[in-house]
Design a protein around this motif. Structure first.
Motif, PDB file in Angstrom:
ATOM      1  N   TYR A 289      33.439 138.849 -39.993  1.00  0.00           N
ATOM      2  CA  TYR A 289      33.994 137.631 -40.588  1.00  0.00           C
ATOM      3  C   TYR A 289      34.724 138.072 -41.846  1.00  0.00           C
ATOM      4  O   TYR A 289      34.213 138.875 -42.643  1.00  0.00           O
ATOM      5  CB  TYR A 289      32.890 136.649 -40.985  1.00  0.00           C
ATOM      6  CG  TYR A 289      33.450 135.452 -41.751  1.00  0.00           C
ATOM      7  CD1 TYR A 289      33.685 134.252 -41.095  1.00  0.00           C
ATOM      8  CD2 TYR A 289      33.765 135.558 -43.100  1.00  0.00           C
ATOM      9  CE1 TYR A 289      34.212 133.164 -41.787  1.00  0.00           C
ATOM     10  CE2 TYR A 289      34.303 134.476 -43.802  1.00  0.00           C
ATOM     11  CZ  TYR A 289      34.530 133.282 -43.133  1.00  0.00           C
ATOM     12  OH  TYR A 289      35.063 132.223 -43.818  1.00  0.00           O
ATOM     13  N   THR A 290      35.920 137.528 -42.054  1.00  0.00           N
ATOM     14  CA  THR A 290      36.626 137.764 -43.296  1.00  0.00           C
ATOM     15  C   THR A 290      37.427 136.514 -43.626  1.00  0.00           C
ATOM     16  O   THR A 290      38.098 135.948 -42.761  1.00  0.00           O
ATOM     17  CB  THR A 290      37.531 139.017 -43.208  1.00  0.00           C
ATOM     18  OG1 THR A 290      38.157 139.257 -44.457  1.00  0.00           O
ATOM     19  CG2 THR A 290      38.570 138.894 -42.114  1.00  0.00           C
ATOM     20  N   TRP A 291      37.317 136.039 -44.860  1.00  0.00           N
ATOM     21  CA  TRP A 291      37.910 134.760 -45.253  1.00  0.00           C
ATOM     22  C   TRP A 291      39.427 134.842 -45.168  1.00  0.00           C
ATOM     23  O   TRP A 291      40.053 135.709 -45.771  1.00  0.00           O
ATOM     24  CB  TRP A 291      37.471 134.414 -46.675  1.00  0.00           C
ATOM     25  CG  TRP A 291      37.649 132.967 -47.018  1.00  0.00           C
ATOM     26  CD1 TRP A 291      37.056 131.902 -46.408  1.00  0.00           C
ATOM     27  CD2 TRP A 291      38.457 132.427 -48.067  1.00  0.00           C
ATOM     28  NE1 TRP A 291      37.438 130.727 -47.002  1.00  0.00           N
ATOM     29  CE2 TRP A 291      38.297 131.012 -48.033  1.00  0.00           C
ATOM     30  CE3 TRP A 291      39.281 132.989 -49.044  1.00  0.00           C
ATOM     31  CZ2 TRP A 291      38.949 130.165 -48.919  1.00  0.00           C
ATOM     32  CZ3 TRP A 291      39.924 132.150 -49.932  1.00  0.00           C
ATOM     33  CH2 TRP A 291      39.754 130.758 -49.867  1.00  0.00           C
TER      34      TRP A 291
ATOM     35  N   ASP B  59      38.345 134.554 -39.813  1.00  0.00           N
ATOM     36  CA  ASP B  59      37.514 133.436 -40.243  1.00  0.00           C
ATOM     37  C   ASP B  59      37.333 132.525 -39.033  1.00  0.00           C
ATOM     38  O   ASP B  59      37.779 132.854 -37.923  1.00  0.00           O
ATOM     39  CB  ASP B  59      38.106 132.725 -41.461  1.00  0.00           C
ATOM     40  CG  ASP B  59      39.436 132.029 -41.185  1.00  0.00           C
ATOM     41  OD1 ASP B  59      39.850 131.929 -40.009  1.00  0.00           O
ATOM     42  OD2 ASP B  59      40.071 131.577 -42.165  1.00  0.00           O
TER      43      ASP B  59
ATOM     44  N   SER C  53      32.194 137.239 -50.460  1.00  0.00           N
ATOM     45  CA  SER C  53      33.498 137.571 -49.881  1.00  0.00           C
ATOM     46  C   SER C  53      34.228 138.681 -50.636  1.00  0.00           C
ATOM     47  O   SER C  53      35.384 138.971 -50.329  1.00  0.00           O
ATOM     48  CB  SER C  53      34.391 136.326 -49.841  1.00  0.00           C
ATOM     49  OG  SER C  53      34.862 136.008 -51.138  1.00  0.00           O
TER      50      SER C  53
ATOM     51  N   ASP D 174      35.895 141.100 -48.419  1.00  0.00           N
ATOM     52  CA  ASP D 174      36.735 140.605 -47.330  1.00  0.00           C
ATOM     53  C   ASP D 174      38.139 141.229 -47.305  1.00  0.00           C
ATOM     54  O   ASP D 174      38.681 141.457 -46.225  1.00  0.00           O
ATOM     55  CB  ASP D 174      36.834 139.081 -47.380  1.00  0.00           C
ATOM     56  CG  ASP D 174      35.550 138.405 -46.895  1.00  0.00           C
ATOM     57  OD1 ASP D 174      34.627 139.134 -46.461  1.00  0.00           O
ATOM     58  OD2 ASP D 174      35.470 137.166 -46.940  1.00  0.00           O
TER      59      ASP D 174
ATOM     60  N   ASP E 124      32.692 131.996 -53.052  1.00  0.00           N
ATOM     61  CA  ASP E 124      31.670 132.741 -52.316  1.00  0.00           C
ATOM     62  C   ASP E 124      31.628 134.196 -52.789  1.00  0.00           C
ATOM     63  O   ASP E 124      32.484 134.998 -52.412  1.00  0.00           O
ATOM     64  CB  ASP E 124      31.969 132.688 -50.815  1.00  0.00           C
ATOM     65  CG  ASP E 124      30.882 133.366 -49.984  1.00  0.00           C
ATOM     66  OD1 ASP E 124      29.878 133.828 -50.564  1.00  0.00           O
ATOM     67  OD2 ASP E 124      31.047 133.448 -48.747  1.00  0.00           O
TER      68      ASP E 124
ATOM     69  N   VAL F 168      39.655 137.093 -51.014  1.00  0.00           N
ATOM     70  CA  VAL F 168      38.423 136.699 -51.696  1.00  0.00           C
ATOM     71  C   VAL F 168      38.350 135.179 -51.785  1.00  0.00           C
ATOM     72  O   VAL F 168      39.291 134.522 -52.243  1.00  0.00           O
ATOM     73  CB  VAL F 168      38.350 137.322 -53.099  1.00  0.00           C
ATOM     74  CG1 VAL F 168      37.150 136.779 -53.862  1.00  0.00           C
ATOM     75  CG2 VAL F 168      38.259 138.840 -52.989  1.00  0.00           C
ATOM     76  N   ASP F 169      37.243 134.632 -51.331  1.00  0.00           N
ATOM     77  CA  ASP F 169      36.961 133.208 -51.486  1.00  0.00           C
ATOM     78  C   ASP F 169      36.378 133.016 -52.881  1.00  0.00           C
ATOM     79  O   ASP F 169      35.277 133.511 -53.162  1.00  0.00           O
ATOM     80  CB  ASP F 169      35.968 132.761 -50.408  1.00  0.00           C
ATOM     81  CG  ASP F 169      35.581 131.297 -50.530  1.00  0.00           C
ATOM     82  OD1 ASP F 169      36.000 130.643 -51.502  1.00  0.00           O
ATOM     83  OD2 ASP F 169      34.844 130.809 -49.647  1.00  0.00           O
TER      84      ASP F 169
ATOM     85  N   GLN G   5      30.426 133.346 -41.771  1.00  0.00           N
ATOM     86  CA  GLN G   5      30.517 133.439 -43.229  1.00  0.00           C
ATOM     87  C   GLN G   5      30.699 134.882 -43.649  1.00  0.00           C
ATOM     88  O   GLN G   5      30.416 135.814 -42.892  1.00  0.00           O
ATOM     89  CB  GLN G   5      29.260 132.876 -43.882  1.00  0.00           C
ATOM     90  CG  GLN G   5      27.986 133.610 -43.496  1.00  0.00           C
ATOM     91  CD  GLN G   5      26.728 132.885 -43.939  1.00  0.00           C
ATOM     92  OE1 GLN G   5      26.677 131.654 -43.925  1.00  0.00           O
ATOM     93  NE2 GLN G   5      25.716 133.639 -44.347  1.00  0.00           N
ATOM     94  N   SER G   6      31.198 135.059 -44.873  1.00  0.00           N
ATOM     95  CA  SER G   6      31.412 136.398 -45.420  1.00  0.00           C
ATOM     96  C   SER G   6      30.111 137.186 -45.449  1.00  0.00           C
ATOM     97  O   SER G   6      29.029 136.619 -45.659  1.00  0.00           O
ATOM     98  CB  SER G   6      31.990 136.300 -46.835  1.00  0.00           C
ATOM     99  OG  SER G   6      33.277 135.740 -46.818  1.00  0.00           O
TER     100      SER G   6
END
Length: 289
Positions: free
Chosen positions: A69-71, A103, A93, A96, A90, A86-87, A178-179
């Motif tokens: 998973y990656t945002w 995602d 992340s 990420d 979060d 980067v979220d 999710q991250s």
């Protein structure tokens, strides 16, 4: 001489039986190829279309590959894994941007692009849920009873749908959750803010189809500026119009119009000002009732 021939024949028979036993595949191996257990990623129930089954297979191939998973992942120019961002909400992340993956909506986009050969579900979770390609829709209250493998399940509110996943059957789904995690098979989560599901129409889009224009344009529960907001289009969007009617006069962006269109995929109304075309849309019937 006769004994030698008999021994030779017996030996040949035994060797033939041994070869046959070695050649035949074990029954357990055969079952592993043709069936899927509830914990596996795959089509876990019957009834899905061939395209939906291909979408499940494409998503599950990414699970099997250990994809992250990656945002923001999966939203490049073409469907497929991309490095994320980067979220800000979060902390998990932070890595990420270093991870190639998807995602939640990036995975759905990729799966159905692989299934159909066309990028039919490009956009975030809300855009995918409200797609004009919905063949059927299911409320949260209906649970998983009417769902088939390949159906899309969404979470959030009408103003903020934040997650989407692909149903597998037997109460399971495949998702980019999710991250800090990899793509996974999960138990369906029907509580909390589960919003509903839809079945994707992978054929031609039917009905009266138009393009919107503008950004941040809200749909409403009634044909009135003061009505409750349902969903805001982030940008130009393909919509399906069921009917139109004369209602509250709206003046915006240099235009004045009293025509409103009903969008069945949103169960909401939109002023015709932001639908490309004439003030009164050609070929669309007048709403009755």
């Amino acid at each position: 001489m006769i004994r030698t021939i008999r021994r030779t024949a017996l030996l040949s028979t035994l060797l033939g039986l041994l070869a046959l036993l070695l050649w035949a595949p074990p029954a357990s191996a055969s079952r592993a190829v043709t069936t899927k257990a509830a914990g596996d990623c795959g089509v876990l129930a019957s009834g899905a279309s061939a395209a939906a089954q291909r979408a499940v297979a494409a998503a599950c191939a990414q699970v099997d590959a250990g994809t992250w998973y990656t945002w923001g992942g999966g939203h490049g120019a073409q469907p497929g894994p991309t490095y994320g961002t980067v979220d800000p909400d979060d902390p998990a992340s932070e890595h990420d941007p270093e991870r190639l993956g998807f995602d939640c909506s990036g995975l759905v986009r990729y799966a159905y692009a692989e299934a159909t050969g066309s990028d039919i579900l490009n956009g975030p979770a809300a855009t995918q849920y409200y797609t004009a390609r919905a063949a059927a829709r299911f409320t949260a209250a209906q649970g998983t009873g009417p769902l088939l493998p390949g159906d899309l399940m969404a979470w959030g509110t009408s103003q903020d749908l934040h997650h989407i996943a692909i149903y597998l059957g037997q109460g399971k789904m495949v998702e980019a959750r999710q991250s800090g995690t990899k793509l996974m098979v999960s138990d369906v989560r029907l509580g909390g803010d589960y919003f509903g599901a839809l079945r994707v129409n992978t054929g031609a889009v039917t009905g009266h189809v138009f393009q919107t224009w503008g950004t941040g344009v809200w749909t409403k529960t009634a044909p009135s500026v003061g009505a409750t907001r349902v969903y805001a289009f982030p940008g130009p969007t393909t919509v399906r119009v069921e009917c139109q009617k004369h209602a509250e006069v709206v003046t915006s962006d240099g235009y004045t119009n009293d025509a409103w269109s009903y969008l069945p995929d949103y169960k909401a109304w939109m002023t015709n000002i932001y639908i490309q075309g004439p003030a009164w849309l050609d070929g669309v019937p007048t709403c009755t009732g």
